[in-house]
Write a protein that holds these residues in place. Structure first.
Motif, PDB file in Angstrom:
ATOM      1  N   GLU A  41      39.428  24.705   8.581  1.00  7.99           N
ATOM      2  CA  GLU A  41      39.621  23.265   8.463  1.00  7.99           C
ATOM      3  C   GLU A  41      40.235  22.875   7.124  1.00  7.99           C
ATOM      4  N   ARG A  42      39.806  23.535   6.053  1.00  9.52           N
ATOM      5  CA  ARG A  42      40.218  23.115   4.711  1.00  9.52           C
ATOM      6  C   ARG A  42      41.383  23.931   4.142  1.00  9.52           C
ATOM      7  N   PHE A  43      41.502  25.212   4.520  1.00  6.87           N
ATOM      8  CA  PHE A  43      42.593  26.062   4.034  1.00  6.87           C
ATOM      9  C   PHE A  43      43.640  26.160   5.142  1.00  6.87           C
ATOM     10  N   VAL A  44      44.708  25.382   5.010  1.00  2.86           N
ATOM     11  CA  VAL A  44      45.683  25.234   6.089  1.00  2.86           C
ATOM     12  C   VAL A  44      46.983  25.956   5.730  1.00  2.86           C
ATOM     13  N   PRO A  45      47.802  26.306   6.735  1.00  2.00           N
ATOM     14  CA  PRO A  45      49.097  26.954   6.442  1.00  2.00           C
ATOM     15  C   PRO A  45      49.947  26.108   5.510  1.00  2.00           C
ATOM     16  N   ASN A  46      50.629  26.784   4.597  1.00  2.00           N
ATOM     17  CA  ASN A  46      51.436  26.106   3.581  1.00  2.00           C
ATOM     18  C   ASN A  46      52.883  25.985   4.071  1.00  2.00           C
ATOM     19  N   PRO A  47      53.321  24.781   4.467  1.00  2.00           N
ATOM     20  CA  PRO A  47      54.692  24.637   4.958  1.00  2.00           C
ATOM     21  C   PRO A  47      55.737  24.680   3.857  1.00  2.00           C
ATOM     22  N   PHE A  48      55.297  24.683   2.594  1.00  2.00           N
ATOM     23  CA  PHE A  48      56.228  24.658   1.464  1.00  2.00           C
ATOM     24  C   PHE A  48      56.303  26.010   0.748  1.00  2.00           C
ATOM     25  N   GLY A  49      55.510  26.997   1.183  1.00  2.00           N
ATOM     26  CA  GLY A  49      55.429  28.273   0.485  1.00  2.00           C
ATOM     27  C   GLY A  49      55.847  29.450   1.347  1.00  2.00           C
ATOM     28  N   LYS A  50      55.509  30.643   0.892  1.00  2.00           N
ATOM     29  CA  LYS A  50      55.842  31.859   1.605  1.00  2.00           C
ATOM     30  C   LYS A  50      55.045  31.948   2.909  1.00  2.00           C
ATOM     31  N   PRO A  51      55.574  32.630   3.916  1.00  2.00           N
ATOM     32  CA  PRO A  51      54.827  32.814   5.167  1.00  2.00           C
ATOM     33  C   PRO A  51      53.459  33.440   4.901  1.00  2.00           C
ATOM     34  N   GLY A  52      52.445  32.874   5.505  1.00  2.41           N
ATOM     35  CA  GLY A  52      51.087  33.371   5.320  1.00  2.41           C
ATOM     36  C   GLY A  52      50.341  32.731   4.180  1.00  2.41           C
ATOM     37  N   SER A  53      51.041  31.975   3.330  1.00  2.00           N
ATOM     38  CA  SER A  53      50.345  31.322   2.214  1.00  2.00           C
ATOM     39  C   SER A  53      49.592  30.090   2.707  1.00  2.00           C
ATOM     40  N   ARG A  54      48.636  29.641   1.907  1.00  2.00           N
ATOM     41  CA  ARG A  54      47.742  28.554   2.311  1.00  2.00           C
ATOM     42  C   ARG A  54      47.741  27.418   1.294  1.00  2.00           C
ATOM     43  N   LEU A  55      47.380  26.236   1.810  1.00  2.00           N
ATOM     44  CA  LEU A  55      47.102  25.078   0.961  1.00  2.00           C
ATOM     45  C   LEU A  55      45.656  24.672   1.180  1.00  2.00           C
ATOM     46  N   TYR A  56      45.036  24.191   0.129  1.00  2.00           N
ATOM     47  CA  TYR A  56      43.679  23.662   0.251  1.00  2.00           C
ATOM     48  C   TYR A  56      43.726  22.150   0.322  1.00  2.00           C
ATOM     49  N   ARG A  57      43.130  21.589   1.378  1.00  2.00           N
ATOM     50  CA  ARG A  57      43.030  20.135   1.529  1.00  2.00           C
ATOM     51  C   ARG A  57      41.850  19.651   0.680  1.00  2.00           C
ATOM     52  N   SER A  58      42.147  18.982  -0.421  1.00  2.00           N
ATOM     53  CA  SER A  58      41.102  18.651  -1.387  1.00  2.00           C
ATOM     54  C   SER A  58      40.231  17.476  -0.959  1.00  2.00           C
ATOM     55  N   GLY A  59      40.770  16.577  -0.114  1.00  2.00           N
ATOM     56  CA  GLY A  59      40.036  15.346   0.195  1.00  2.00           C
ATOM     57  C   GLY A  59      40.144  14.305  -0.900  1.00  2.00           C
ATOM     58  N   ASP A  60      40.934  14.605  -1.949  1.00  2.00           N
ATOM     59  CA  ASP A  60      41.154  13.662  -3.043  1.00  2.00           C
ATOM     60  C   ASP A  60      42.493  12.959  -2.854  1.00  2.00           C
ATOM     61  N   LEU A  61      42.551  11.708  -3.259  1.00  2.00           N
ATOM     62  CA  LEU A  61      43.765  10.915  -3.173  1.00  2.00           C
ATOM     63  C   LEU A  61      44.415  10.801  -4.547  1.00  2.00           C
ATOM     64  N   ALA A  62      45.744  10.836  -4.539  1.00  2.00           N
ATOM     65  CA  ALA A  62      46.499  10.670  -5.782  1.00  2.00           C
ATOM     66  C   ALA A  62      47.857  10.074  -5.434  1.00  2.00           C
ATOM     67  N   LYS A  63      48.593   9.655  -6.453  1.00  2.00           N
ATOM     68  CA  LYS A  63      49.964   9.203  -6.224  1.00  2.00           C
ATOM     69  C   LYS A  63      50.820   9.584  -7.420  1.00  2.00           C
TER      70      LYS A  63
END
Length: 365
Positions: free
Chosen positions: A121-143
């Motif tokens: 749920e929280r570690f999702v595929p990274n569409p901006f990085g290398k194949p197989g890399s992950r992004l963490y959804r922090s639940g924090d908002l920023a701009k």
């Protein structure tokens, strides 16, 4: 800062002071910058999460950062991490738009031990990085600011929907904290009675007894739309903390309605006032309403005002405009309006019974 006030000689040996753990409120640093400037020691704000062990971004603070009360500058990612602000579909957010902060890079953890569902749920595929890399959804908002640096904007789970409006609780907290006599503040959307959700503010004073709630409320009404002004304020000696030293929102107490009233109790004096007080008590779900008590201070809002108008119309057989509740927000003032309407309507109503002594008891001339 309080330690420095007691014994300042240690500051001379400091090269850096690093902030972390909670959102920084830069305006509180004004006295520090006035005393030492912003070059030595250098103040650094860092945003971090456990899943990166532990810092993600950094921002060197300057004196001009103290001019804002609505944002916490967190800057740019450190060298082994990437940070992206995206919408719910992982589309990148433009400058000035708020998004969820996603973190990737070498410093990111692989997941949660023995918790595959939460990891997915929280570690999702990274569409901006290398194949197989992950992004963490922090639940924090920023701009993003114009210079590409980020401001922290609060938690996604602290965004609430109240009577059709989306509200960032952090925006209300920031306005409360701008008052010079408020040391700490937290705002919750509580639903202590089913179907009746309302905003409650919790405050810790800098000096006991120095804060005048009426002045604070007036300032909030000028700075915020009506639906964002809390309907109840609870004074605390200290904020409840969890084992990690952070605010424990679950332990914040329910407000006592009686404590919110600025007027002492005045009993109804006429039949109209008695009937109105009974209707108010039923609509608001409280035990006792005085004729000088303000409908909105008691927790009333626009939807409850609509219910109130409907109940009054049925009881008194009149048409009462909704704006009347806002123009006359207490029982005494509203009773005067109703008495005028009743006196105007009844003589022209051919089906109405003749007036008697009871009728005159309910009318104030």
């Amino acid at each position: 800062m309080s330690a420095d006030e007691r014994q300042s000689r240690f500051v001379e040996s400091l090269r850096l002071v690093i902030f972390g753990g909670e959102a920084l409120e830069p305006y509180k640093l004004k006295p520090w910058f006035e005393r030492y400037g912003d070059q030595r020691p250098q103040l650094v704000n860092m945003y971090g999460i456990t899943e990166t062990t532990v810092h993600v971004t950094y921002r060197l603070l300057a004196r001009q950062d103290t001019d804002t009360t609505t944002a916490s500058p967190i800057g740019r990612p450190i060298s082994d991490l990437q940070a992206y602000l995206t919408d719910a579909s992982l589309n990148l957010c433009p400058i000035g738009c708020r998004g969820e902060l996603h973190v990737g890079g070498a410093g990111l953890a692989r997941g949660y031990l023995n918790r595959p569902e939460l990891t997915a749920e929280r570690f999702v595929p990274n569409p901006f990085g290398k194949p197989g890399s992950r992004l963490y959804r922090s639940g924090d908002l920023a701009k993003y600011q114009d210079d590409g640096e980020m401001d922290y904007q609060g938690r996604i789970d602290h965004q609430v929907k109240l009577r059709g409006f989306r509200i960032e609780l952090g925006e209300i907290e920031a306005q409360i904290l701008a008052h010079p006599e408020v040391k700490e503040a937290a705002v919750l959307a509580r639903e202590d009675q089913p179907g009746d959700k309302r905003l409650v503010a919790y405050l810790v004073e800098k000096q006991s007894g120095a804060l005048q709630l009426e002045i604070l409320k007036a300032q909030l009404k000028l700075a915020l739309p009506d639906y964002m002004v809390p309907s109840a304020f609870v004074m605390l000696e200290d904020m409840p903390l969890n084992a990690n030293g952070k605010l424990d929102r679950k332990r914040l107490p329910a407000p006592e309605i009686g404590e919110q009233l600025s007027n002492s109790y005045v009993a109804p004096r006429t039949g109209t006032e008695t009937s109105l007080a009974d209707i108010w008590q039923d609509v608001l779900g409280i035990e006792k309403v005085g004729v000088e008590d303000d409908f909105f201070e008691l927790g009333g809002h626009s939807l409850l005002a609509t219910q109130l108008v409907s109940r009054i119309a049925r009881h008194f057989a009149i048409e009462l405009p909704l704006r009347s509740i806002f123009e006359a927000p207490n029982v005494a003032a509203l009773a005067e309006k109703i008495d005028v309407l009743v006196w105007t309507v009844r003589p022209s109503d051919s089906d109405a019974a003749p007036l008697n002594e009871t009728d005159f008891e309910e009318i104030e001339f």
